[in-house]
Design a protein around this motif. Structure first.
Motif, PDB file in Angstrom:
ATOM      1  N   ALA A  61     -51.316  47.111 -23.025  1.00 39.34           N
ATOM      2  CA  ALA A  61     -50.060  46.402 -22.791  1.00 39.34           C
ATOM      3  C   ALA A  61     -50.376  44.995 -22.302  1.00 39.34           C
ATOM      4  O   ALA A  61     -51.382  44.765 -21.624  1.00 39.34           O
ATOM      5  N   LEU A  62     -49.499  44.050 -22.634  1.00 40.56           N
ATOM      6  CA  LEU A  62     -49.810  42.641 -22.375  1.00 40.56           C
ATOM      7  C   LEU A  62     -49.963  42.334 -20.884  1.00 40.56           C
ATOM      8  O   LEU A  62     -50.930  41.676 -20.488  1.00 40.56           O
ATOM      9  N   LEU A  63     -49.035  42.786 -20.040  1.00 42.65           N
ATOM     10  CA  LEU A  63     -49.097  42.410 -18.629  1.00 42.65           C
ATOM     11  C   LEU A  63     -50.304  43.026 -17.903  1.00 42.65           C
ATOM     12  O   LEU A  63     -51.011  42.303 -17.182  1.00 42.65           O
ATOM     13  N   PRO A  64     -50.598  44.314 -18.047  1.00 33.72           N
ATOM     14  CA  PRO A  64     -51.832  44.821 -17.422  1.00 33.72           C
ATOM     15  C   PRO A  64     -53.085  44.128 -17.954  1.00 33.72           C
ATOM     16  O   PRO A  64     -54.028  43.879 -17.191  1.00 33.72           O
ATOM     17  N   ALA A  65     -53.098  43.812 -19.245  1.00 33.21           N
ATOM     18  CA  ALA A  65     -54.245  43.096 -19.807  1.00 33.21           C
ATOM     19  C   ALA A  65     -54.345  41.695 -19.218  1.00 33.21           C
ATOM     20  O   ALA A  65     -55.447  41.202 -18.932  1.00 33.21           O
ATOM     21  N   ALA A  66     -53.201  41.033 -19.029  1.00 35.99           N
ATOM     22  CA  ALA A  66     -53.192  39.687 -18.438  1.00 35.99           C
ATOM     23  C   ALA A  66     -53.735  39.722 -17.010  1.00 35.99           C
ATOM     24  O   ALA A  66     -54.520  38.855 -16.603  1.00 35.99           O
ATOM     25  N   ILE A  67     -53.309  40.723 -16.238  1.00 34.47           N
ATOM     26  CA  ILE A  67     -53.791  40.855 -14.860  1.00 34.47           C
ATOM     27  C   ILE A  67     -55.286  41.125 -14.845  1.00 34.47           C
ATOM     28  O   ILE A  67     -56.044  40.546 -14.048  1.00 34.47           O
ATOM     29  N   ALA A  68     -55.751  41.997 -15.739  1.00 33.81           N
ATOM     30  CA  ALA A  68     -57.176  42.321 -15.798  1.00 33.81           C
ATOM     31  C   ALA A  68     -58.004  41.096 -16.154  1.00 33.81           C
ATOM     32  O   ALA A  68     -59.049  40.829 -15.529  1.00 33.81           O
ATOM     33  N   LYS A  69     -57.556  40.339 -17.150  1.00 34.47           N
ATOM     34  CA  LYS A  69     -58.308  39.144 -17.558  1.00 34.47           C
ATOM     35  C   LYS A  69     -58.298  38.098 -16.455  1.00 34.47           C
ATOM     36  O   LYS A  69     -59.326  37.445 -16.185  1.00 34.47           O
ATOM     37  N   ALA A  70     -57.155  37.906 -15.808  1.00 37.05           N
ATOM     38  CA  ALA A  70     -57.073  36.920 -14.736  1.00 37.05           C
ATOM     39  C   ALA A  70     -57.979  37.299 -13.567  1.00 37.05           C
ATOM     40  O   ALA A  70     -58.721  36.463 -13.039  1.00 37.05           O
ATOM     41  N   ARG A  71     -57.939  38.562 -13.179  1.00 43.59           N
ATOM     42  CA  ARG A  71     -58.718  38.980 -11.996  1.00 43.59           C
ATOM     43  C   ARG A  71     -60.211  38.982 -12.280  1.00 43.59           C
ATOM     44  O   ARG A  71     -61.017  38.559 -11.440  1.00 43.59           O
ATOM     45  N   SER A  72     -60.600  39.443 -13.460  1.00 46.57           N
ATOM     46  CA  SER A  72     -62.025  39.450 -13.787  1.00 46.57           C
ATOM     47  C   SER A  72     -62.551  38.034 -13.989  1.00 46.57           C
ATOM     48  O   SER A  72     -63.698  37.736 -13.624  1.00 46.57           O
ATOM     49  N   ALA A  94     -43.446  36.527 -16.328  1.00 40.27           N
ATOM     50  CA  ALA A  94     -42.841  37.856 -16.409  1.00 40.27           C
ATOM     51  C   ALA A  94     -42.170  38.237 -15.095  1.00 40.27           C
ATOM     52  O   ALA A  94     -41.086  38.840 -15.086  1.00 40.27           O
ATOM     53  N   LEU A  95     -42.796  37.875 -13.983  1.00 41.37           N
ATOM     54  CA  LEU A  95     -42.200  38.167 -12.674  1.00 41.37           C
ATOM     55  C   LEU A  95     -40.903  37.387 -12.481  1.00 41.37           C
ATOM     56  O   LEU A  95     -39.899  37.941 -12.015  1.00 41.37           O
ATOM     57  N   MET A  96     -40.906  36.113 -12.856  1.00 40.93           N
ATOM     58  CA  MET A  96     -39.707  35.289 -12.680  1.00 40.93           C
ATOM     59  C   MET A  96     -38.556  35.780 -13.557  1.00 40.93           C
ATOM     60  O   MET A  96     -37.380  35.630 -13.196  1.00 40.93           O
ATOM     61  N   ASN A  97     -38.888  36.368 -14.704  1.00 43.96           N
ATOM     62  CA  ASN A  97     -37.843  36.874 -15.605  1.00 43.96           C
ATOM     63  C   ASN A  97     -37.422  38.299 -15.269  1.00 43.96           C
ATOM     64  O   ASN A  97     -36.526  38.848 -15.913  1.00 43.96           O
ATOM     65  N   SER A  98     -38.089  38.902 -14.284  1.00 45.42           N
ATOM     66  CA  SER A  98     -37.771  40.269 -13.903  1.00 45.42           C
ATOM     67  C   SER A  98     -36.651  40.284 -12.873  1.00 45.42           C
ATOM     68  O   SER A  98     -36.526  39.380 -12.045  1.00 45.42           O
ATOM     69  N   SER A  99     -35.845  41.322 -12.905  1.00 45.34           N
ATOM     70  CA  SER A  99     -34.745  41.461 -11.943  1.00 45.34           C
ATOM     71  C   SER A  99     -35.168  42.242 -10.707  1.00 45.34           C
ATOM     72  O   SER A  99     -34.369  42.415  -9.785  1.00 45.34           O
ATOM     73  N   THR A 100     -36.417  42.705 -10.686  1.00 46.00           N
ATOM     74  CA  THR A 100     -36.904  43.491  -9.560  1.00 46.00           C
ATOM     75  C   THR A 100     -37.624  42.601  -8.554  1.00 46.00           C
ATOM     76  O   THR A 100     -37.950  41.436  -8.830  1.00 46.00           O
ATOM     77  N   SER A 101     -37.898  43.161  -7.398  1.00 42.80           N
ATOM     78  CA  SER A 101     -38.666  42.437  -6.395  1.00 42.80           C
ATOM     79  C   SER A 101     -40.125  42.375  -6.805  1.00 42.80           C
ATOM     80  O   SER A 101     -40.567  43.101  -7.704  1.00 42.80           O
ATOM     81  N   ALA A 102     -40.869  41.502  -6.142  1.00 39.73           N
ATOM     82  CA  ALA A 102     -42.290  41.360  -6.468  1.00 39.73           C
ATOM     83  C   ALA A 102     -43.036  42.684  -6.227  1.00 39.73           C
ATOM     84  O   ALA A 102     -43.878  43.084  -7.023  1.00 39.73           O
ATOM     85  N   ALA A 103     -42.700  43.371  -5.135  1.00 36.61           N
ATOM     86  CA  ALA A 103     -43.374  44.639  -4.834  1.00 36.61           C
ATOM     87  C   ALA A 103     -43.074  45.688  -5.894  1.00 36.61           C
ATOM     88  O   ALA A 103     -43.952  46.429  -6.346  1.00 36.61           O
ATOM     89  N   GLU A 104     -41.808  45.767  -6.318  1.00 35.22           N
ATOM     90  CA  GLU A 104     -41.428  46.722  -7.338  1.00 35.22           C
ATOM     91  C   GLU A 104     -42.067  46.365  -8.687  1.00 35.22           C
ATOM     92  O   GLU A 104     -42.477  47.247  -9.467  1.00 35.22           O
ATOM     93  N   PHE A 105     -42.168  45.066  -8.957  1.00 28.95           N
ATOM     94  CA  PHE A 105     -42.800  44.598 -10.194  1.00 28.95           C
ATOM     95  C   PHE A 105     -44.250  45.069 -10.266  1.00 28.95           C
ATOM     96  O   PHE A 105     -44.707  45.570 -11.302  1.00 28.95           O
ATOM     97  N   VAL A 106     -44.963  44.963  -9.150  1.00 33.82           N
ATOM     98  CA  VAL A 106     -46.360  45.398  -9.105  1.00 33.82           C
ATOM     99  C   VAL A 106     -46.451  46.912  -9.247  1.00 33.82           C
ATOM    100  O   VAL A 106     -47.310  47.426  -9.977  1.00 33.82           O
ATOM    101  N   ARG A 107     -45.569  47.637  -8.592  1.00 34.25           N
ATOM    102  CA  ARG A 107     -45.599  49.097  -8.686  1.00 34.25           C
ATOM    103  C   ARG A 107     -45.349  49.567 -10.117  1.00 34.25           C
ATOM    104  O   ARG A 107     -45.979  50.515 -10.593  1.00 34.25           O
TER     105      ARG A 107
END
Length: 330
Positions: A251-262, A315-328
């Motif tokens: 999925a794009l967002l988990p892949a984006a997080i993985a690439k950014a963190r690594s 993706a976070l800015m376009n989400s209607s959830t909180s940052a914590a919920e977005f991460v969960r």
């Protein structure tokens, strides 16, 4: 089972001497032939197409092993390619690579910037506007990106894309599918390489004697090693989250997080490893530079951490959830 056999293959066929030879421009055909004949490229291909039908979690140790052994060929791209081709589409011959950022420079000019293995590749799987295209790098103008020992290149096709490429349909109904694969793959490569850099540095700290004891006994060195270990662990966790059990497409967002963190970890690990090794770390004879050169190259491949942080932030800015919920949810 897959990973142990693959590790044995790489240890026997891709030792540091073989990596150095290919980096220096020697023929790569012998190594590629061995890997091709081993059957590992069919790991994620469907069973009805002669593959093993493995999922992302099964494949992750193999992708990390490619990074840990500094394999100088696009083996990861070849494995992933089998999951991206439409059913019934023959696997193209030659070294494959990905170009998820294909852009139109003019009406009849198409450019793929900073393509990993662009100087060596034949088939190029590209995505443009949600459509997958299969292009031939032999038809393109190749401009080397001047990364030492790395065959990264800008590719330019001076013809209409319909004439030089084969349309494979939309990106599996998921625009950005190729970008997600490219990010996840390079996150795994980076994670394997930074793990190896940490192992080399830890061993050197135990072996190098200064003032009557190993330098790994000094508190300042231990602190730097601890920080390295934290970044290696964070990269491994983020990358594992992108390679989920039961799926064959990141999925794009988990892949984006993985690439950014690594990618973020790669810069720190490379700098710390060379700092603790001293002058020996940059010598051709010592293996560390085989990995740190690739860390910098793979960090830039398909976008550095800044680019992928932007994808996650949007993706976070376009989400209607909180940052914590977005991460969960991720």
């Amino acid at each position: 089972m897959f990973s142990e056999a693959f590790e044995d293959l790489l240890k026997g066929q891709c030792p540091p001497a073989a990596v150095r030879a290919i980096d220096a421009g020697c023929h790569h055909e012998a190594l590629w032939s061995v890997i091709l004949e081993s059957g590992f490229l069919e790991l994620m291909a469907p069973e009805d197409a002669g593959g093993a039908g493995a999922d992302l979690a099964d494949a992750l140790p193999l992708f990390m092993a490619l990074g840990a052994h500094a394999v100088p060929l696009p083996v990861g791209q070849a494995i992933a390619l089998r999951t991206l081709l439409p059913a019934g589409e023959a696997v193209p011959q030659g070294l494959p690579t990905f170009a998820p950022s294909l852009v139109s420079a003019r009406d009849t000019t198409w450019v793929a910037p900073r393509v990993p293995y662009g100087m060596l590749a034949g088939p190029v799987l590209a995505e443009q506007g949600g459509t997958l295209w299969l292009l031939d790098a032999h038809d393109a103008q190749r401009r080397h990106c001047r990364l030492h020992g790395e065959p990264t290149a800008d590719l330019r096709w001076e013809s209409d894309i319909e004439q030089v490429g084969k349309r494979l349909g939309d990106a599996g109904g998921t625009p950005g599918r190729l970008a997600a694969w490219a990010a996840a793959l390079h996150a795994a490569l980076l994670t394997g390489a930074i793990t190896r850099c940490f192992e080399l540095t830890l061993q050197y700290g135990n072996d190098r004697i200064q003032f009557g004891r190993s330098i790994g006994k000094f508190q300042a060195v231990q602190h730097q090693l601890a920080v390295m270990a934290e970044h290696v662990a964070a990269a491994r966790i983020a990358t594992a989250a992108a390679f989920r059990v039961g799926t064959t497409q990141p999925a794009l967002l988990p892949a984006a997080i993985a690439k950014a963190r690594s990618s973020e970890a790669a810069a720190l690990v490379a700098a710390t490893a060379h700092g603790l090794h001293g002058a020996i770390g940059v010598t051709e004879e010592y293996d560390l530079q085989l990995y740190t050169r690739r860390l910098h190259s793979w960090r830039l491949a398909h976008g550095s951490e800044q680019y992928w942080h932007g994808i996650v932030g949007e993706a976070l800015m376009n989400s209607s959830t909180s940052a914590a919920e977005f991460v969960r949810e991720l």
